[in-house]
Design a protein around this motif. Structure first.
Motif, PDB file in Angstrom:
ATOM      1  N   VAL A   4      51.605  52.641 -20.577  1.00  0.00           N
ATOM      2  CA  VAL A   4      51.208  53.480 -21.850  1.00  0.00           C
ATOM      3  C   VAL A   4      50.416  54.780 -21.403  1.00  0.00           C
ATOM      4  N   VAL A   5      51.166  55.937 -21.653  1.00  0.00           N
ATOM      5  CA  VAL A   5      50.221  57.097 -21.437  1.00  0.00           C
ATOM      6  C   VAL A   5      50.089  57.834 -22.532  1.00  0.00           C
ATOM      7  N   THR A   6      49.078  58.255 -22.781  1.00  0.00           N
ATOM      8  CA  THR A   6      48.560  59.105 -24.023  1.00  0.00           C
ATOM      9  C   THR A   6      48.201  60.476 -23.395  1.00  0.00           C
ATOM     10  N   ALA A   7      49.289  61.613 -23.771  1.00  0.00           N
ATOM     11  CA  ALA A   7      48.968  63.039 -23.746  1.00  0.00           C
ATOM     12  C   ALA A   7      48.384  63.484 -24.632  1.00  0.00           C
ATOM     13  N   SER A   8      47.199  63.881 -24.301  1.00  0.00           N
ATOM     14  CA  SER A   8      46.439  64.798 -25.376  1.00  0.00           C
ATOM     15  C   SER A   8      45.157  65.463 -24.774  1.00  0.00           C
ATOM     16  N   ASN A   9      44.880  66.512 -24.934  1.00  0.00           N
ATOM     17  CA  ASN A   9      43.821  67.384 -24.333  1.00  0.00           C
ATOM     18  C   ASN A   9      42.619  67.074 -24.938  1.00  0.00           C
ATOM     19  N   ARG A  10      42.394  66.831 -26.208  1.00  0.00           N
ATOM     20  CA  ARG A  10      41.365  66.548 -27.076  1.00  0.00           C
ATOM     21  C   ARG A  10      40.945  65.185 -26.880  1.00  0.00           C
ATOM     22  N   ALA A  11      41.877  63.994 -26.876  1.00  0.00           N
ATOM     23  CA  ALA A  11      41.499  62.843 -26.636  1.00  0.00           C
ATOM     24  C   ALA A  11      40.884  62.787 -25.160  1.00  0.00           C
ATOM     25  N   ALA A  12      41.619  63.115 -24.217  1.00  0.00           N
ATOM     26  CA  ALA A  12      41.149  63.301 -22.985  1.00  0.00           C
ATOM     27  C   ALA A  12      39.755  64.021 -22.730  1.00  0.00           C
ATOM     28  N   ALA A  13      39.262  64.706 -23.335  1.00  0.00           N
ATOM     29  CA  ALA A  13      38.075  65.383 -23.405  1.00  0.00           C
ATOM     30  C   ALA A  13      36.805  64.648 -24.287  1.00  0.00           C
ATOM     31  N   GLY A  14      37.430  63.538 -24.959  1.00  0.00           N
ATOM     32  CA  GLY A  14      36.476  62.906 -25.746  1.00  0.00           C
ATOM     33  C   GLY A  14      36.249  63.268 -27.242  1.00  0.00           C
ATOM     34  N   VAL A  15      37.158  64.153 -27.567  1.00  0.00           N
ATOM     35  CA  VAL A  15      37.043  65.101 -28.880  1.00  0.00           C
ATOM     36  C   VAL A  15      36.974  64.072 -29.910  1.00  0.00           C
ATOM     37  N   TYR A  16      38.203  63.236 -29.665  1.00  0.00           N
ATOM     38  CA  TYR A  16      38.394  61.993 -30.771  1.00  0.00           C
ATOM     39  C   TYR A  16      38.963  60.915 -29.849  1.00  0.00           C
TER      40      TYR A  16
END
Length: 201
Positions: free
Chosen positions: A27-39
């Motif tokens: 499973v790969v999650t593509a998310s700039n904000r999740a990768a940055a720990g924003v949510y």
């Protein structure tokens, strides 16, 4: 002739699974904000749970920014010999939604019926599901499917994929391409010869 601004790096030869090995999924999650720990990543864990329920040995979710990091994760997964890779996020039409674009660079050919079915399932509940640009395709012996980033989109996608993934993975490992064929029907008896002088009884 103009040069490709995004040349595809050479893909390493995938690792062939040993006979009888369990089906493996990433499973790969593509998310700039999740990768940055924003949510926190919510869609990735749902996908991992759904794949495990289907009998896959699951790794991830790997949370990466959208774009080239997704491409790198997909290429590594193909080389590692995963049977299935599911991505979540980055499938919309905003400028930062690039998952389908980098997925297209990795796959050898598309399987269009899968994303069509996923969009149809989502559109029955949320009309904006039609805006998803998610792809599905095969790279080497790995099936890659892009799912939306919303938890609702992930659940709708899993409902569609539950009937497809095990069979698709088996086909890519060289299994049968369809259900057991129906038995050959018994030929009907030949009509009686009108010139015969035999008894009518």
């Amino acid at each position: 002739m103009t040069a490709d601004p995004h040349p595809s790096p050479q893909q390493a030869t995938p690792v062939a699974p040993p006979p009888g090995a369990p089906l493996r999924a990433l499973v790969v999650t593509a998310s700039n904000r999740a990768a940055a720990g924003v949510y926190p990543d919510k869609g990735g864990p749902l996908l991992a749970e759904g794949l495990a329920a289907l009998g896959f040995a699951v790794d991830g979710p790997q949370v990466v920014p959208d774009g080239e990091p997704v491409e790198a994760a997909l290429r590594a997964a193909v080389t590692a010999g995963y049977d299935v890779v599911l991505t979540t996020g980055g499938t919309g039409i905003s400028p930062t939604d690039r998952t389908p674009d980098v997925t297209r660079r990795v796959i050898d050919y598309e399987v269009p019926g899968i994303p069509e079915a996923i969009r149809a399932a989502g559109r029955a509940k949320v009309p904006t599901a039609a805006l998803s640009r998610g792809l599905a395709g095969v790279a080497g012996r790995t099936l890659i499917v892009n799912l939306p980033g919303s938890t609702g989109g992930v659940r709708d996608g899993l409902a569609v994929l539950a009937d497809l993934l095990p069979h698709a993975a088996d086909q890519l490992r060289g299994g049968d391409h369809g259900p057991t064929p129906a038995p050959t029907p018994t030929p009907a008896p030949a009509p009686p010869d009108p010139t015969s002088t035999g008894s009518a009884h």
